[in-house]
Design a protein around this motif. Sequence first.
Motif, short mmCIF file in Angstrom:
data_model
loop_
_atom_site.label_atom_id
_atom_site.label_comp_id
_atom_site.label_asym_id
_atom_site.label_seq_id
_atom_site.Cartn_x
_atom_site.Cartn_y
_atom_site.Cartn_z
N ILE A 1 0.84 -1.21 0.00
CA ILE A 1 0.00 0.00 0.00
C ILE A 1 0.87 1.25 0.00
N LEU A 2 1.96 1.22 0.78
CA LEU A 2 2.89 2.35 0.79
C LEU A 2 3.55 2.52 -0.58
N GLU A 3 3.94 1.41 -1.21
CA GLU A 3 4.59 1.47 -2.52
C GLU A 3 3.61 1.92 -3.61
N SER A 4 2.31 1.70 -3.39
CA SER A 4 1.32 2.09 -4.41
C SER A 4 1.27 3.60 -4.61
N ASN A 5 1.87 4.33 -3.68
CA ASN A 5 1.91 5.80 -3.78
C ASN A 5 3.32 6.32 -4.04
N ASN A 6 4.20 5.47 -4.62
CA ASN A 6 5.60 5.86 -4.80
C ASN A 6 5.85 6.72 -6.03
N GLY A 7 4.78 7.05 -6.77
CA GLY A 7 4.94 7.89 -7.96
C GLY A 7 5.31 7.12 -9.20
N LYS A 8 5.52 5.83 -9.08
CA LYS A 8 5.82 4.96 -10.22
C LYS A 8 4.62 4.05 -10.49
N ARG A 9 4.63 3.40 -11.65
CA ARG A 9 3.59 2.41 -11.91
C ARG A 9 4.09 1.05 -11.41
N ASN A 10 3.24 0.38 -10.64
CA ASN A 10 3.64 -0.85 -9.99
C ASN A 10 2.80 -2.04 -10.44
N LEU A 11 3.41 -3.21 -10.35
CA LEU A 11 2.71 -4.47 -10.57
C LEU A 11 2.69 -5.22 -9.25
N PHE A 12 1.48 -5.45 -8.72
CA PHE A 12 1.32 -6.16 -7.45
C PHE A 12 0.78 -7.56 -7.72
N LEU A 13 1.46 -8.56 -7.19
CA LEU A 13 1.07 -9.96 -7.37
C LEU A 13 0.67 -10.53 -6.02
N LEU A 14 -0.59 -10.98 -5.91
CA LEU A 14 -1.10 -11.48 -4.63
C LEU A 14 -1.81 -12.81 -4.84
N ASP A 15 -1.74 -13.65 -3.82
CA ASP A 15 -2.39 -14.96 -3.88
C ASP A 15 -3.18 -15.18 -2.58
N GLU A 16 -4.48 -15.37 -2.71
CA GLU A 16 -5.34 -15.69 -1.56
C GLU A 16 -5.16 -14.66 -0.43
N ILE A 17 -5.54 -13.43 -0.70
CA ILE A 17 -5.31 -12.35 0.24
C ILE A 17 -6.03 -12.58 1.58
N PHE A 18 -5.29 -12.35 2.67
CA PHE A 18 -5.79 -12.45 4.05
C PHE A 18 -6.42 -13.81 4.37
N LYS A 19 -5.83 -14.88 3.82
CA LYS A 19 -6.40 -16.19 4.10
C LYS A 19 -6.10 -16.66 5.52
N GLY A 20 -5.36 -15.85 6.26
CA GLY A 20 -5.07 -16.23 7.64
C GLY A 20 -6.10 -15.76 8.64
N THR A 21 -7.26 -15.24 8.20
CA THR A 21 -8.27 -14.78 9.15
C THR A 21 -9.65 -15.27 8.73
N ASN A 22 -10.70 -14.87 9.48
CA ASN A 22 -12.05 -15.38 9.24
C ASN A 22 -12.66 -14.81 7.96
N THR A 23 -13.72 -15.49 7.49
CA THR A 23 -14.28 -15.21 6.16
C THR A 23 -14.79 -13.78 6.03
N ILE A 24 -15.60 -13.32 6.97
CA ILE A 24 -16.22 -11.99 6.86
C ILE A 24 -15.17 -10.89 6.82
N GLU A 25 -14.22 -10.95 7.75
CA GLU A 25 -13.18 -9.91 7.80
C GLU A 25 -12.20 -10.06 6.63
N ARG A 26 -11.96 -11.29 6.19
CA ARG A 26 -11.07 -11.49 5.04
C ARG A 26 -11.64 -10.83 3.79
N ILE A 27 -12.93 -11.04 3.55
CA ILE A 27 -13.58 -10.46 2.37
C ILE A 27 -13.64 -8.93 2.48
N SER A 28 -13.97 -8.45 3.67
CA SER A 28 -14.08 -6.99 3.89
C SER A 28 -12.74 -6.30 3.71
#
Length: 549
Positions: free
Chosen positions: A427-454
């Motif tokens: 999130i900090l890098e997303s504002n670095n003034g450059k164009r970025n490529l972010f690669l993510l897999d199964e975001i926040f899979k370490g927590t419960n369903t409702i909060e993970r989706i939110s």
Amino acid sequence: MLKDILFQIKYMFSQITFNRKKEINVRLKESFGKMKDGSFDFDSIEKYFRNKDNSKTYQVLSDKTCNDLDFDDLFMFLDRTTSKVGQQYLYNKLRTINIDENQTKLDEHIIDELLKDSELRISIQKKLEKLKHKDAYYITILLQEEHINPPKWFFVIKLLSLTSLVTLILSFFKPFFFIVLIGIFCVNVIIHFWNKNNLIHYVSSIPQLLRLNNLASHLFTNSSLKKLNPDLSKSIKAINEVKNRMLFFQLETKFQGEFQIIVWFLFEVFKALFLLEPLLLFGVLKILNTKRKEIENVFKFVGHIDMLVSIASLRKGINIYCIPNITNNDEIIAKNISHPLIFDCKTNSIKVSDKSILLTGSNMSGKTSFIRAIGLNIITGLTINTCFAKSLTFPLLKVFSAIRISDDLMNDKSYYFEEVLTIKEMILESNNGKRNLFLLDEIFKGTNTIERISAGKAVLSALTKNDNVVLVSTHDIELTDMLNNEYDLYHFSETVNKKTVGFDYKLKEGKLENRNAIKILEINDYPKEVINEAMEISEKLGKTNLEKT
């Protein structure tokens, strides 16, 4: 008679030399385009990169991103270098993104020559083989690390050396001085072996520097290679100014490796008598300390040439590759792109323009491999101008990933907390003034369903701002509806038969509609009561979600 014998011996040795050269030529020709055999000493390979100041480059790939993308495996696949210097240089090149169009054009011209002219390539490789010994890894010590300083009492060493010389001369006239010489020699022996701890750091690197400089001098005679650094002759000359002193250390290694023990012993006595090792070592280091820039110029020249041979070999050995089209446009257009580390990988095509990409699909269907494939191809495109695709167009990007996350038990951090910190950096890098490529897999899979989706929805929306590109996979179908305006939806699917599960690994548009997780339990002979209960619960949850929407 003697003349005939000498002629026969000379002829025999010339034949041996000829056959040896022929064997080397055949070996280099047959190995071109093939992966290396043997192990990789990454601690040594990384030395140049770890100690180099890359702060002025566009991006230095983080250890986290490299771990996510299996960078070490990628390097072992890409590396076709001949020398250890080239290996270290290539590793640094792959970890640092820095665009130079003029340099790229020159590189491509040389690579084209190497692919067309096998004699030129083999002649270069034979020269580069002089730096294939592991000792060549230690050249970086001379240009990157602090050198050992002489002790405060170094003047005593000079005095003892001079005294030994004077006493030796006087002993020819008066035997008394021979007894004095023996006493001085005993003191000198102690200092001589004390200095061995200092010498051990440089007994490998200094002789290899001589080889490096000599090799650079030969390669510099080629008109095409000379263009890589037209002013290199100044650096070669500067190092040659210390050549005579450095030859002493090369002689040292030859004695230890090739001469009989008696000759080595006499040489040690001679060195100890006049304290030659500490005198020459600290003298050479003092001069080399002022020539770090010149040493690195020569190092980079030879390493760069070896890297170009490696790229040529790589392109020769793969079925499909392309030179990337790096543009000022925002689009990523990949045709028949593949993952370089997956054997017989299924290719896919995609166009990323106004929206980022959200992938759905079951485990092992190909989601994460596709995300890695995009990331790896963009990295190799930006670093060695080579992509594993029919064609690949993309803008200049900085690459970040959050794919492989694990608990940090040593620092008492849970999986979820590690993931939170990693994505916070994104999130900090997303504002670095450059164009970025972010690669993510199964975001926040370490927590419960409702909060993970939110939390997932909020983060994924934030990352797409400032023209950033996100490639993310998820099992949460709910995210596909929430992010429909910001993400194009794609999926990978499988075919489930009575007793088998088949994957085609082909990217398809839209979100995944079919869910086969329970079906897969069934074909793996789970108890019927478990299957039935799972189906009932799934139907109830599905109806509840429909009513909510």
